[in-house]
Motif scaffolding. Structure first.
Motif, PDB file in Angstrom:
ATOM      1  N   GLN A 175     -19.333  37.453  48.648  1.00 48.50           N
ATOM      2  CA  GLN A 175     -20.128  37.009  47.503  1.00 48.50           C
ATOM      3  C   GLN A 175     -21.601  36.994  47.883  1.00 48.50           C
ATOM      4  N   ILE A 234     -24.793  35.238  48.258  1.00 51.71           N
ATOM      5  CA  ILE A 234     -25.348  33.895  48.254  1.00 51.71           C
ATOM      6  C   ILE A 234     -26.786  33.943  47.740  1.00 51.71           C
ATOM      7  N   TYR A 258     -26.412  25.614  36.387  1.00 52.61           N
ATOM      8  CA  TYR A 258     -26.506  26.276  37.681  1.00 52.61           C
ATOM      9  C   TYR A 258     -27.530  25.558  38.569  1.00 52.61           C
ATOM     10  N   SER A 279     -18.782  28.813  41.145  1.00 49.80           N
ATOM     11  CA  SER A 279     -17.761  29.859  41.221  1.00 49.80           C
ATOM     12  C   SER A 279     -16.354  29.316  41.011  1.00 49.80           C
ATOM     13  N   ALA A 315     -27.365  29.720  41.353  1.00 50.33           N
ATOM     14  CA  ALA A 315     -25.971  29.609  41.802  1.00 50.33           C
ATOM     15  C   ALA A 315     -25.142  28.962  40.713  1.00 50.33           C
ATOM     16  N   LYS A 367     -21.530  29.361  45.426  1.00 47.97           N
ATOM     17  CA  LYS A 367     -21.428  30.813  45.376  1.00 47.97           C
ATOM     18  C   LYS A 367     -20.112  31.324  45.948  1.00 47.97           C
TER      19      LYS A 367
END
Length: 333
Positions: free
Chosen positions: A92, A94, A44, A79, A76, A243
């Motif tokens: 979503q 952020i 991430y 996705s 993050a 994200k």
């Protein structure tokens, strides 16, 4: 018209171009947003707020601490790993207090309540504002929350609109906190830690939206990351797309974000220098001299300006370029 067509038509006027060219206005190269460098696909992106990367004229250290809840790190995940087409119709997070999505999310009142949204911020075209379209006023009034707008006539207006949008988000976050701090017990900043009444505290949360949630609103969110978290334009775009995978930041929007990045760097540098040197006290305005006046003055005083020399070095040894070449009519025949 192609370069070959231009070569065929110009000899009638007695000249031909010395190199191929087209009649359209020159366009800058595209700004590529590379994939973030991660060791594993499951890794991430992590960002940690730092006041060293913030313009001190826009936020105080305590304000940044309140907004980010003691400089809490933000993560993050990619996705795209679990993305489905239906996700584009949803919003979503952020950041843990900043959401991005399309306008149809406003129809889901229960989702807004469950996620504790306290402000709706619409990024819309000015024509929609005149027609009172893409409005969150009705929903905000129904839920007892706030609504705000970023109205622009085109992408070019976003550079001027970004600071106001960022200030709106920050002011709202601080207002929600301070209202509860006054009404509740001892919500103060002490020893670098913020004491919050956990049982009753309700943090501000902002939903930024446009028609699709992929265009203007995504640009506003990216600009917010750049301003408050000190991210570069590329890093902000990467974080937003991680994200919300369906975001579509066009070349035009990327150039505007790049221009905004340069403004932020300049403001941050100037304001920090003023704080460190104390030059903001009793400053006097100085008139700017033209380049010619400066060079003439330096020559008269016999001063050697190193910066000027370096600038002039750019032109030394450069070959002469003639854009058009005369054509001999007799030779053509």
């Amino acid at each position: 018209m192609s370069a070959m067509d231009i070569h065929r038509t110009l000899p009638r006027h007695g000249a031909i171009p010395s190199s191929p060219y087209v009649r359209r206005a020159p366009s800058p190269p595209s700004i590529l947003i590379p994939a973030p460098t991660l060791r594993h696909a499951s890794d991430y992106i992590k960002i940690v707020p730092s006041y060293d990367r913030v313009d001190p004229a826009s936020l105080s250290a305590s304000d940044l601490q309140i907004i980010t809840q003691n400089y809490k790190e933000q993560l993050a995940d990619d996705s795209a790993m679990n993305w489905s087409y239906e996700n584009r119709r949803q919003a979503q997070p952020i950041l843990d207090f900043l959401y991005l999505g399309p306008s149809n999310v406003l129809q889901n009142r229960q989702w807004l309540r469950d996620n504790g949204i306290t402000m709706l911020l619409a990024a819309r075209d000015s024509k929609m504002a005149v027609a009172r379209l893409l409005s969150g006023d009705k929903v905000a009034q129904e839920l007892g929350i706030q609504a705000a707008y970023v109205d622009v006539s085109g992408y070019e207006d976003l550079v001027r609109a970004f600071p106001a949008a960022i200030r709106t988000i920050n002011d709202h976050m601080l207002s929600v906190f301070r209202e509860q701090r006054i009404n509740d017990v001892q919500g103060q900043v002490e020893d670098g830690q913020m004491a919050i009444p956990q049982q009753t505290f309700r943090r501000g949360k902002v939903l930024v939206f446009c028609e699709t949630g992929n265009d203007r609103s995504a640009g506003v969110v990216a600009a917010y990351l750049m301003s408050v978290f000190g991210m570069t334009m590329v890093e902000a775009c990467q974080f937003v797309q991680f994200k919300r995978f369906c975001t579509s930041l066009t070349d035009t929007l990327r150039f505007i974000l790049r221009a905004f990045e340069e403004i932020l760097i300049a403001q941050r540098t100037v304001h920090r220098h003023e704080l460190e040197s104390g030059s903001n006290q009793d400053k006097k305005l100085k008139l700017k001299r033209s380049l010619d006046d400066m060079l003439e003055h330096d020559q008269e005083m016999g001063e050697a300006n190193e910066a000027t020399k370096l600038d002039q070095d750019r032109f030394s040894g450069r070959q002469t370029f003639v854009p058009f070449v005369d054509v001999d009519a007799d030779a053509e025949g």
